[in-house]
Design a protein around this motif. Structure first.
Motif, PDB file in Angstrom:
ATOM      1  N   SER A  71       0.881  -1.398  -0.143  1.00 56.01           N
ATOM      2  CA  SER A  71      -0.085   0.076  -0.026  1.00 56.01           C
ATOM      3  C   SER A  71       0.835   1.210   0.062  1.00 56.01           C
ATOM      4  O   SER A  71       0.667   2.169   0.881  1.00 56.01           O
ATOM      5  N   CYS A  73       3.805   4.371  -0.045  1.00 53.16           N
ATOM      6  CA  CYS A  73       5.140   4.710   0.557  1.00 53.16           C
ATOM      7  C   CYS A  73       4.563   5.996   1.161  1.00 53.16           C
ATOM      8  O   CYS A  73       3.445   6.469   1.317  1.00 53.16           O
ATOM      9  N   GLY A  74       5.568   6.794   1.794  1.00 52.10           N
ATOM     10  CA  GLY A  74       5.182   7.792   2.272  1.00 52.10           C
ATOM     11  C   GLY A  74       5.748   8.019   3.903  1.00 52.10           C
ATOM     12  O   GLY A  74       6.691   7.657   4.372  1.00 52.10           O
ATOM     13  N   LYS A  75       5.027   8.996   4.557  1.00 55.45           N
ATOM     14  CA  LYS A  75       5.326   9.412   5.840  1.00 55.45           C
ATOM     15  C   LYS A  75       4.802   7.999   6.790  1.00 55.45           C
ATOM     16  O   LYS A  75       4.267   8.401   7.588  1.00 55.45           O
ATOM     17  N   GLU A  91      12.110  15.025   6.245  1.00 54.67           N
ATOM     18  CA  GLU A  91      11.333  15.940   5.867  1.00 54.67           C
ATOM     19  C   GLU A  91      11.350  15.838   4.035  1.00 54.67           C
ATOM     20  O   GLU A  91      12.248  15.734   3.904  1.00 54.67           O
ATOM     21  N   ASP A  99       4.209  17.423  -3.805  1.00 57.26           N
ATOM     22  CA  ASP A  99       3.645  16.268  -3.912  1.00 57.26           C
ATOM     23  C   ASP A  99       4.999  15.073  -3.767  1.00 57.26           C
ATOM     24  O   ASP A  99       4.759  13.742  -4.227  1.00 57.26           O
ATOM     25  N   TYR A 160       6.595  10.302  -8.871  1.00 57.29           N
ATOM     26  CA  TYR A 160       5.167   9.766  -9.030  1.00 57.29           C
ATOM     27  C   TYR A 160       4.147  10.487  -8.141  1.00 57.29           C
ATOM     28  O   TYR A 160       4.044  10.331  -6.798  1.00 57.29           O
ATOM     29  N   ASN A 161       3.215  11.303  -8.688  1.00 58.88           N
ATOM     30  CA  ASN A 161       2.233  12.021  -7.892  1.00 58.88           C
ATOM     31  C   ASN A 161       1.161  11.130  -7.519  1.00 58.88           C
ATOM     32  O   ASN A 161       0.323  10.921  -8.428  1.00 58.88           O
ATOM     33  N   HIS A 162       0.913  10.635  -6.031  1.00 57.60           N
ATOM     34  CA  HIS A 162      -0.015  10.085  -5.850  1.00 57.60           C
ATOM     35  C   HIS A 162      -1.469  10.606  -5.845  1.00 57.60           C
ATOM     36  O   HIS A 162      -2.500   9.945  -6.008  1.00 57.60           O
TER      37      HIS A 162
ATOM     38  N   VAL B  50      -3.179  22.647  -2.641  1.00 58.05           N
ATOM     39  CA  VAL B  50      -2.570  21.369  -2.293  1.00 58.05           C
ATOM     40  C   VAL B  50      -3.199  21.054  -0.846  1.00 58.05           C
ATOM     41  O   VAL B  50      -3.704  20.190  -0.337  1.00 58.05           O
ATOM     42  N   GLU B  89      -7.530   1.832  -3.619  1.00 60.13           N
ATOM     43  CA  GLU B  89      -6.567   1.604  -2.789  1.00 60.13           C
ATOM     44  C   GLU B  89      -5.779   2.690  -2.694  1.00 60.13           C
ATOM     45  O   GLU B  89      -5.226   3.294  -1.518  1.00 60.13           O
ATOM     46  N   GLU B  90      -4.964   2.881  -3.986  1.00 60.82           N
ATOM     47  CA  GLU B  90      -4.014   4.126  -4.044  1.00 60.82           C
ATOM     48  C   GLU B  90      -4.579   5.398  -3.580  1.00 60.82           C
ATOM     49  O   GLU B  90      -3.965   6.384  -2.803  1.00 60.82           O
ATOM     50  N   ALA B  93      -5.182   5.587   0.254  1.00 59.94           N
ATOM     51  CA  ALA B  93      -3.855   5.824   1.104  1.00 59.94           C
ATOM     52  C   ALA B  93      -3.536   7.147   0.963  1.00 59.94           C
ATOM     53  O   ALA B  93      -2.912   7.934   1.907  1.00 59.94           O
ATOM     54  N   ALA B  94      -3.697   7.993  -0.278  1.00 61.81           N
ATOM     55  CA  ALA B  94      -3.149   9.272  -0.563  1.00 61.81           C
ATOM     56  C   ALA B  94      -4.053  10.127   0.498  1.00 61.81           C
ATOM     57  O   ALA B  94      -3.516  11.125   1.135  1.00 61.81           O
ATOM     58  N   HIS B  97      -3.068   9.880   3.995  1.00 59.81           N
ATOM     59  CA  HIS B  97      -2.025  10.594   4.205  1.00 59.81           C
ATOM     60  C   HIS B  97      -2.122  12.071   4.598  1.00 59.81           C
ATOM     61  O   HIS B  97      -1.579  12.982   5.229  1.00 59.81           O
ATOM     62  N   ARG B 101      -1.519  14.577   7.537  1.00 58.59           N
ATOM     63  CA  ARG B 101      -0.731  16.107   7.283  1.00 58.59           C
ATOM     64  C   ARG B 101      -1.554  17.269   7.710  1.00 58.59           C
ATOM     65  O   ARG B 101      -0.992  18.123   8.128  1.00 58.59           O
TER      66      ARG B 101
END
Lengths: 408, 126
Positions: A71, A73-75, A91, A99, A160-162, B50, B89-90, B93-94, B97, B101
């Protein structure tokens, strides 16, 4: 003689970075040769063009760690714990694409392998291919860039911009001391696998995965229990075919299962976590309980320590995993109080801590992270300390080698 | 001059809230009578958008779920169905996140991270 990588202006996107030698104090690791070259035509042009070519021999070898997890990646929590062991917060790169999936701290850079998707979201939809499928990823580029970073050469890595699902213009990544590649396929390609100094696989069982995804997605408007279930089921064939086999190559596997302490538990709050450590890995000595190589079952709650329901249960022992000799350390249950954590830490051996209580201190530093009260947080912290130990051993052996060469 | 300067600093947040309420239709009307209210440049407006992303992300998640359910109604084992659920799913997840944030997005902390020497951000603990 060590290899000296030269940063040319082209590789740095025509920006000259001026590095001051005072930063490194000419330590035994770094041999900096600083060349200042000023153009003689400065007075006419009205601006100086001084380019510094820094030659850093000795730290040209970056330590590369691979982390495989489902699933995206990221923080994620593991990365934050890992980078915190080395000090400093990781960071996103300042001033770049907001992004971006990359995380940078003083010692570490974390690269998300989703950036090496060869197909963006629309491309995958057209071909009917998931992100888990190797056809959606460019392993050649992944191998080249990881190899370049490992040898100390900066690369232009795609993004790759999610959010939009598109491939954004690349960003510059400078080789760090420790490079972590995180994603779905760090150990899929054999060439990339050979570049890794240490690899970790996060194996979440289906029941726990379902419970976690429910927790994550029920807040979203469109989701329902059926849609979450359907999403997991639909991805399962690709996951089992492409992602799951990577666990046989991992040096450490963190397996998360439902607890055995509570009969018929389906809440998934209490977890049973197993840390499977491969034997015979260079620079890595497994953690053990009481006596290395023997089989131990340990319940710390008793006269000296009182725990609340369901308590804590540890076990340790040798085993075989996909044909390899491994040592398995397992924790079932939850920590409720600080003294439980310090009690457990004092009985574990080979933790690679620098002082007594370091594991507890690291866990407390991030007490708000998920998993801070059970085996997931504990084993992630321990793996972080093991990686620090591995890094120090590798850099120590590299400085020892040229010394021996000069003696001979 | 000093008051004008501080006012200038406050306005980006004010225009950000304006931007949040009028989604998708950026108003780039220069304030002729109120020169202290400056117009956001495209770079800043993109950054502001954003931060407001979770709403559009939630819509994307909802839409992708509907599409996946449609794609799977014909043939549950097809590539399209699987790819559609992977997209769900993607995006989920975004979205999660982005929610994390947003949770720790304190404007003062963010400003002080980049400018620790300003009056608002100086800490005296030695």
């Amino acid at each position: 003689m060590a290899v000296c990588p030269v940063y040319t202006t082209q590789s740095l996107n025509s920006t000259c970075s001026i590095s001051t030698p005072s930063k490194t104090h000419f330590s035994s690791h770094h041999n900096h040769l600083v060349f200042y070259r000023t153009s003689k035509r400065t007075s006419k042009r009205g601006g100086s063009s001084s380019c510094v070519i820094t030659c850093s021999a000795g730290d040209s070898q970056t330590v590369v760690i691979g982390l495989a997890a489902d699933s995206g990646c990221g923080k994620s929590t593991f990365m934050r714990r890992l980078t915190s062991v080395f000090g400093g917060a990781a960071e996103p790169p300042k001033g770049g694409n907001p992004d971006s999936n990359t995380l940078i701290s003083d010692m570490t850079t974390v690269i998300c392998l989703d950036d090496y998707h060869s197909l963006d979201r629309t491309g995958r939809k057209e071909k009917g291919v998931t992100a888990l499928d190797p056809r959606a990823n460019d392993f050649d580029l992944m191998y080249e860039q990881v190899k370049a970073l490992k040898s100390g050469i900066a690369v232009d890595k795609p993004i790759y911009n999610h959010v939009s699902g598109l491939l954004d213009p690349p960003e510059l990544i400078k080789p760090p001391k420790i490079l972590v590649i995180e994603g779905l396929h760090p150990m899929f390609d054999e060439r990339v696998r050979d570049l890794l100094d240490f690899s970790i696989y996060l194996d979440i069982s289906n029941e726990v995965k379902f419970a976690w995804k429910i927790q994550r997605d029920m807040a979203e408007r469109g989701h329902s229990l059926e849609s979450i279930k359907a999403s997991i089921e639909a991805r399962k064939p690709d996951f089992d075919a492409f992602i799951d086999p990577q666990k046989q190559y991992a040096d450490a596997v963190i397996e998360v299962l439902p607890t055995q302490l509570i009969p018929d538990d389906n809440e998934g709050k209490v977890l049973r976590v197993r840390l499977i450590m491969k034997e015979g890995v260079e620079h890595f000595s497994p953690v053990y309980l009481f006596d290395e190589g023997s089989t131990i079952s340990w319940i710390p709650c008793g006269r000296k320590l009182t725990c609340s329901y369901p308590g804590i249960k540890f076990s340790y022992g040798p085993d075989t995993y996909f044909g390899h000799e491994v040592s398995v350390l397992e924790m079932d249950g939850q920590f409720d109080r600080l003294d439980e954590l310090i009690y457990v830490e004092s009985h574990l051996s080979n933790l690679s801590t620098k002082f007594y209580g370091e594991v507890t201190q690291q866990m407390l530093k991030h007490a708000d992270f998920p998993g801070s009260n059970n085996g997931t947080g504990l084993f992630q912290t321990i793996v972080g300390l093991k990686i620090r130990d591995l890094y120090e051993q590798i850099t120590a052996s590299k400085t020892a080698a040229p010394l021996q060469a000069t003696k001979a | 001059m000093a008051t004008l300067f501080t006012l200038n600093f406050v306005t980006p947040r004010a225009t950000a809230s304006l931007r949040d309420s009028t989604k998708g239709s950026p108003i780039k009307v220069p304030y002729l009578n109120q020169p202290w209210k400056r117009v956001l440049s495209p770079l800043e407006s993109r950054r502001m958008q954003v931060r407001a992303a979770p709403d559009s992300l939630s819509e994307k998640v909802e839409q992708s779920i509907k599409e996946a359910q449609e794609a799977c109604s014909d043939d549950p084992a097809s590539g399209e169905c699987v790819a559609a659920w992977d997209e769900v799913e993607e995006l989920s997840a975004a979205a999660s996140h982005a929610r994390d944030r947003l949770k720790d997005n304190d404007p003062l902390e963010n400003y002080c991270k980049d400018n620790p020497e300003t009056d608002e951000c100086k800490t005296y603990d030695n």
